[in-house]
Design an enzyme around this catalytic site. Structure first.
Site, PDB file in Angstrom:
ATOM      1  N   LEU A  20     -24.127 -50.336 -93.722  1.00 39.10           N
ATOM      2  CA  LEU A  20     -24.281 -51.358 -92.690  1.00 39.10           C
ATOM      3  C   LEU A  20     -25.480 -52.265 -92.957  1.00 39.10           C
ATOM      4  O   LEU A  20     -25.708 -53.203 -92.200  1.00 39.10           O
ATOM      5  CB  LEU A  20     -24.442 -50.689 -91.322  1.00 39.10           C
ATOM      6  CG  LEU A  20     -23.246 -49.874 -90.820  1.00 39.10           C
ATOM      7  CD1 LEU A  20     -23.573 -49.229 -89.489  1.00 39.10           C
ATOM      8  CD2 LEU A  20     -22.006 -50.746 -90.700  1.00 39.10           C
ATOM      9  N   LYS A  70     -32.831 -42.601-104.413  1.00 40.79           N
ATOM     10  CA  LYS A  70     -34.166 -42.692-103.818  1.00 40.79           C
ATOM     11  C   LYS A  70     -35.250 -42.036-104.662  1.00 40.79           C
ATOM     12  O   LYS A  70     -36.407 -42.458-104.615  1.00 40.79           O
ATOM     13  CB  LYS A  70     -34.168 -42.079-102.410  1.00 40.79           C
ATOM     14  CG  LYS A  70     -33.386 -42.882-101.395  1.00 40.79           C
ATOM     15  CD  LYS A  70     -33.516 -42.282-100.005  1.00 40.79           C
ATOM     16  CE  LYS A  70     -32.752 -43.089 -98.982  1.00 40.79           C
ATOM     17  NZ  LYS A  70     -32.918 -42.564 -97.595  1.00 40.79           N
ATOM     18  N   ASN A  91     -37.083 -45.806-100.516  1.00 35.50           N
ATOM     19  CA  ASN A  91     -35.861 -46.425-100.011  1.00 35.50           C
ATOM     20  C   ASN A  91     -35.977 -47.945 -99.962  1.00 35.50           C
ATOM     21  O   ASN A  91     -35.043 -48.621 -99.540  1.00 35.50           O
ATOM     22  CB  ASN A  91     -35.494 -45.876 -98.630  1.00 35.50           C
ATOM     23  CG  ASN A  91     -36.289 -46.525 -97.516  1.00 35.50           C
ATOM     24  OD1 ASN A  91     -37.494 -46.770 -97.651  1.00 35.50           O
ATOM     25  ND2 ASN A  91     -35.640 -46.800 -96.397  1.00 35.50           N
ATOM     26  N   ASP A 110     -38.081 -45.056 -94.152  1.00 34.79           N
ATOM     27  CA  ASP A 110     -37.348 -44.027 -93.407  1.00 34.79           C
ATOM     28  C   ASP A 110     -38.260 -43.322 -92.402  1.00 34.79           C
ATOM     29  O   ASP A 110     -37.832 -42.996 -91.292  1.00 34.79           O
ATOM     30  CB  ASP A 110     -36.758 -42.989 -94.361  1.00 34.79           C
ATOM     31  CG  ASP A 110     -35.510 -43.491 -95.078  1.00 34.79           C
ATOM     32  OD1 ASP A 110     -34.850 -44.399 -94.541  1.00 34.79           O
ATOM     33  OD2 ASP A 110     -35.206 -42.975 -96.168  1.00 34.79           O
ATOM     34  N   GLY A 247     -28.051 -41.527 -84.841  1.00 35.27           N
ATOM     35  CA  GLY A 247     -28.588 -41.887 -86.151  1.00 35.27           C
ATOM     36  C   GLY A 247     -28.690 -43.376 -86.396  1.00 35.27           C
ATOM     37  O   GLY A 247     -29.500 -43.828 -87.204  1.00 35.27           O
TER      38      GLY A 247
END
Length: 281
Positions: A20, A70, A91, A110, A247
């Site tokens: 997304l 990552k 990330n 993150d 999430g």
């Protein structure tokens, strides 16, 4: 940087079709008036990553990096920011101009995303007891986030106690002292803690539903998976009286921070939140 300067950014991963990130970043560019900026999704394996990174030029602003890249990208950038180094995962790659070739900086948003999502979800900004489900890169970010919220001795529930070395090393770098226990014990161990963060794949925590249903919980649960939008364990947790953070909120807040780092402007939370809601229906 001029608003008219065309820049590129992308999310990298394998597979990447589900991401997304393009919806979020494009909404941010529109809200910020960065009409010439582009954001795409690029499917790359770990073997393809070095050649791609080596080909970056100053037309790029940055990269969002997902699993399984990552850790692999850490050795391919010029500098790794301290938080990303401690967590052991990058990330976000920032492409900074100047000189004969751009300088690549690895960062981690993150942790920011988890902290912001938990605070938004009613954690009060502090936690004395916490549990983490899983032992991957997101679990490492969760430990750093919990440390920021005041919990330095969380319990980490994992499928294999023999495969916790990387996470234990990352925790040591953070000054966090987790207790590792088998995932099966989470069914009773998570019911009376302040914060629970599940970093398991979608549906991975559903085995907890029978244990949570019909019980009384008071803590906050963040399930990092967002497909479905409200996980089965999240629904059960809310039904048992707890606070649930889906999430998507972690995804949103880490992306807002990425936009800030890449553009130099505050990430437009409202516009990105609306784009996320549209994408998830």
């Amino acid at each position: 940087m001029s608003e008219q300067t065309a820049r590129r950014a992308a999310v990298l991963g394998h597979p990447i079709g589900h991401s997304l990130s393009p919806r979020l970043h494009r909404a941010a560019y529109a809200a910020l008036g960065l009409e010439s900026w582009q954001y795409t999704a690029i499917d790359l394996t770990e073997e393809q990553l070095p050649a791609f990174i080596a080909g970056l030029d100053d037309s790029w602003a940055g990269l969002s990096v997902t699993m399984p890249l990552k850790q692999a990208v850490m050795g391919l950038v010029d500098h790794v920011e301290p938080l990303a180094s401690v967590v052991g995962a990058v990330n976000t790659v920032l492409v900074q101009g100047g000189g004969r070739r751009p300088t690549l900086v690895g960062a981690n948003t993150d942790v920011h995303g988890i902290v912001a999502a938990l605070r938004e979800g009613g954690s009060g900004g502090t936690a004395s007891t916490a549990a983490v489900l899983g032992a991957g890169a997101t679990a490492s970010a969760a430990l750093a986030a919990l440390a920021e919220l005041g919990c330095a001795e969380p319990v980490v529930y994992v499928r294999s106690l023999g495969r916790t070395g990387a996470l234990a090393l990352a925790a040591h770098r953070m000054g966090v002292h987790p207790v590792f226990r088998p995932l099966a014990e989470a069914a009773t161990g998570i019911l009376d803690v302040d914060l629970v963060v599940s970093t398991l794949p979608p549906g991975g925590a559903d085995f907890l539903v029978p244990e949570v249903a019909g019980r009384q919980v008071a803590g906050v649960l963040l399930d990092a998976a967002y497909d479905p939008r409200r996980s089965a364990v999240g629904a059960a947790w809310a039904g048992a009286g707890g606070s649930t953070v889906d999430g998507e909120r972690m995804l949103l807040h880490q992306a807002v921070e990425q936009v800030r780092l890449m553009t130099g402007q505050p990430g437009p939370l409202t516009a990105m939140d609306a784009a996320l809601g549209d994408a998830l229906g």
